[in-house]
Design an enzyme around this catalytic site. Structure first.
Site, PDB file in Angstrom:
ATOM      1  N   MET A 194      -7.210   6.117  -2.301  1.00 40.91           N
ATOM      2  CA  MET A 194      -6.763   5.085  -3.240  1.00 40.91           C
ATOM      3  C   MET A 194      -7.791   3.952  -3.301  1.00 40.91           C
ATOM      4  SD  MET A 194      -2.659   5.002  -3.202  1.00 40.91           S
ATOM      5  CE  MET A 194      -2.430   3.956  -1.788  1.00 40.91           C
ATOM      6  N   HIS A 241     -12.072   6.176   5.597  1.00 38.14           N
ATOM      7  CA  HIS A 241     -12.418   7.025   4.450  1.00 38.14           C
ATOM      8  C   HIS A 241     -13.814   7.620   4.645  1.00 38.14           C
ATOM      9  CE1 HIS A 241      -9.652   3.928   2.520  1.00 38.14           C
ATOM     10  NE2 HIS A 241      -9.046   5.049   2.194  1.00 38.14           N
ATOM     11  N   LYS A 257      -3.984   9.460  10.296  1.00 38.56           N
ATOM     12  CA  LYS A 257      -3.275   8.177  10.332  1.00 38.56           C
ATOM     13  C   LYS A 257      -1.985   8.261   9.525  1.00 38.56           C
ATOM     14  CE  LYS A 257      -3.750   4.369   7.947  1.00 38.56           C
ATOM     15  NZ  LYS A 257      -2.415   3.788   7.768  1.00 38.56           N
ATOM     16  N   SER A 290      -7.120   0.395   7.838  1.00 35.99           N
ATOM     17  CA  SER A 290      -6.260   0.612   6.677  1.00 35.99           C
ATOM     18  C   SER A 290      -6.703  -0.343   5.583  1.00 35.99           C
ATOM     19  CB  SER A 290      -4.797   0.333   7.048  1.00 35.99           C
ATOM     20  OG  SER A 290      -4.007   0.202   5.878  1.00 35.99           O
ATOM     21  N   ARG A 316      -4.809  -1.821   3.815  1.00 34.57           N
ATOM     22  CA  ARG A 316      -3.838  -2.920   3.837  1.00 34.57           C
ATOM     23  C   ARG A 316      -4.150  -3.949   4.925  1.00 34.57           C
ATOM     24  NH1 ARG A 316      -0.111   1.428   2.049  1.00 34.57           N
ATOM     25  NH2 ARG A 316       0.703   0.748   0.045  1.00 34.57           N
TER      26      ARG A 316
HETATM   27  P1  AMP Z   1      -5.668   5.923   1.295  1.00 33.70           P
HETATM   28  O1  AMP Z   1      -6.830   5.436   0.470  1.00 33.70           O
HETATM   29  O2  AMP Z   1      -5.092   4.884   2.195  1.00 33.70           O
HETATM   30  O3  AMP Z   1      -4.646   6.649   0.468  1.00 33.70           O
HETATM   31  O4  AMP Z   1      -6.274   6.999   2.282  1.00 33.70           O
HETATM   32  C1  AMP Z   1      -7.025   8.086   1.808  1.00 33.70           C
HETATM   33  C2  AMP Z   1      -7.213   9.063   2.949  1.00 33.70           C
HETATM   34  O5  AMP Z   1      -7.895   8.402   4.010  1.00 33.70           O
HETATM   35  C3  AMP Z   1      -5.884   9.576   3.523  1.00 33.70           C
HETATM   36  O6  AMP Z   1      -6.008  10.952   3.840  1.00 33.70           O
HETATM   37  C4  AMP Z   1      -5.729   8.732   4.758  1.00 33.70           C
HETATM   38  O7  AMP Z   1      -4.955   9.363   5.761  1.00 33.70           O
HETATM   39  C5  AMP Z   1      -7.173   8.581   5.206  1.00 33.70           C
HETATM   40  N1  AMP Z   1      -7.308   7.420   6.081  1.00 33.70           N
HETATM   41  C6  AMP Z   1      -6.829   6.164   5.872  1.00 33.70           C
HETATM   42  N2  AMP Z   1      -7.092   5.378   6.939  1.00 33.70           N
HETATM   43  C7  AMP Z   1      -7.745   6.151   7.841  1.00 33.70           C
HETATM   44  C8  AMP Z   1      -8.283   5.919   9.146  1.00 33.70           C
HETATM   45  N3  AMP Z   1      -8.193   4.729   9.742  1.00 33.70           N
HETATM   46  N4  AMP Z   1      -8.887   6.945   9.777  1.00 33.70           N
HETATM   47  C9  AMP Z   1      -8.987   8.164   9.185  1.00 33.70           C
HETATM   48  N5  AMP Z   1      -8.497   8.441   7.958  1.00 33.70           N
HETATM   49  C10 AMP Z   1      -7.890   7.453   7.295  1.00 33.70           C
END
Ligand code: AMP
Length: 283
Positions: free
Chosen positions: A18, A25, A138, A174, A176
């Site tokens: 996202m 990421h 995560k 994160s 967030r």
């Molecule tokens: P998001 O952009 O938050 O939807 O995350 C995109 C992808 O990155 C998802 O598969 C998450 O699980 C992964 N992700 C987010 N935070 C982490 C982290 N700290 N370590 C590893 N992968 C992550």
């Protein structure tokens, strides 16, 4: 694009995100680069996985920085659709993964969240047609939902799960986290500390879920700004709660601090303890 690459014998990896990219990421993109010939990264803040009153509007959007990071990491393509591209007028199909997998825990606190995740991941798998798709542990329940749907829908896509990347004090990275004030950020460390406390109890031989959860909850109780949504021990595939933990059982924490909702988890006997330096509550 994927079809052209694949017909040339190449393996294509997809990393759905996202945006507001960080080192978590980045680790997924690097893993995909290691294991695939071509890497596609999607950047899409998916409205369907946000509930009413959640942070859809204020979710960080940093596309220029994201594209620079992806270029630096050698991603071959960024897929950045608009909402109208993914959800054109008249779209009427939903994807629901039934049972505790999408209806318990995150699914219970955020009703409909995993329907939104399941729909967008299904659409991304169909449109990007990767051989492999990379997700982060995560978001453990999301991983289990995605694995289930990828198998159930006969996608043929291999879902690869990657370890959680953390700050030096153990807090899981994160997008967030950038909402957190300095005080919130200091208290957020209680989450990895709570997981570490449960992991220590497991390592010392404790197998009763109630006692493992108490070990974690005891640390969270020391964080006065934090409001805990749940602490739970679950089977890593079905997400059914377990009374007796074993190697591979997951302990999950979800908590809110000053309006920011954070989740984290650890697999007993498999994951190293997050933030071991800060694992003991400060007195
Ligand atoms: P998001 O952009 O938050 O939807 O995350 C995109 C992808 O990155 C998802 O598969 C998450 O699980 C992964 N992700 C987010 N935070 C982490 C982290 N700290 N370590 C590893 N992968 C992550």
């Amino acid at each position: 694009m994927s079809v052209r690459w694949q017909s040339a014998g190449m393996l294509v990896g997809l990393v759905p995100t996202m945006g507001a990219l960080h080192d978590g990421h980045r680790s997924l993109v690097r893993r995909a680069r290691e294991e695939c010939d071509r890497v596609v990264v999607s950047v899409f803040v998916n409205p369907a996985q946000f509930g009413p009153g959640e942070d859809l509007e204020r979710y960080p959007r940093t596309l220029d920085e994201d594209l620079a990071l992806l270029a630096a990491e050698g991603a071959d393509a960024a897929f950045v659709p608009g909402v109208e591209d993914m959800y054109p007028a008249g779209a009427a199909t939903s994807v629901h993964v039934a049972g505790p997998l999408s209806e318990s825990l995150e699914g219970a606190v955020r009703p409909g969240h995993f329907d939104g995740v399941a729909l967008i991941v299904s659409k991304l798998l169909v449109s990007a047609r990767p051989n492999r798709a990379y997700f982060g542990h995560k978001d453990a329940q999301q991983c289990a939902v995605v694995r289930r749907l990828a198998a159930d829908l006969d996608t043929g896509v291999e879902v690869v799960l990657c370890p959680t990347v953390r700050d030096g004090d153990g807090l899981a990275l994160s997008s967030r986290n950038r909402y957190l004030s300095a005080e919130d950020r200091a208290e957020a460390v209680a989450i990895p500390a709570a997981l570490a406390a449960a992991a220590r109890a497991f390592a010392a031989g404790e197998r009763r879920s109630s006692a493992l959860i108490s070990a974690a909850a005891g640390v969270l109780a020391g964080a006065s700004r934090m409001c805990v949504d749940y602490v739970a021990t679950v089977d890593p595939e079905t997400f059914a709660t377990v009374d007796t933990a074993a190697v591979g059982t997951k302990i999950l924490v979800a908590a809110r601090i000053g309006g920011t909702r954070l989740i984290d988890n650890l697999s007993f006997g498999i994951d190293s303890m997050p933030g071991a330096r800060r694992a003991t509550p400060q007195v």
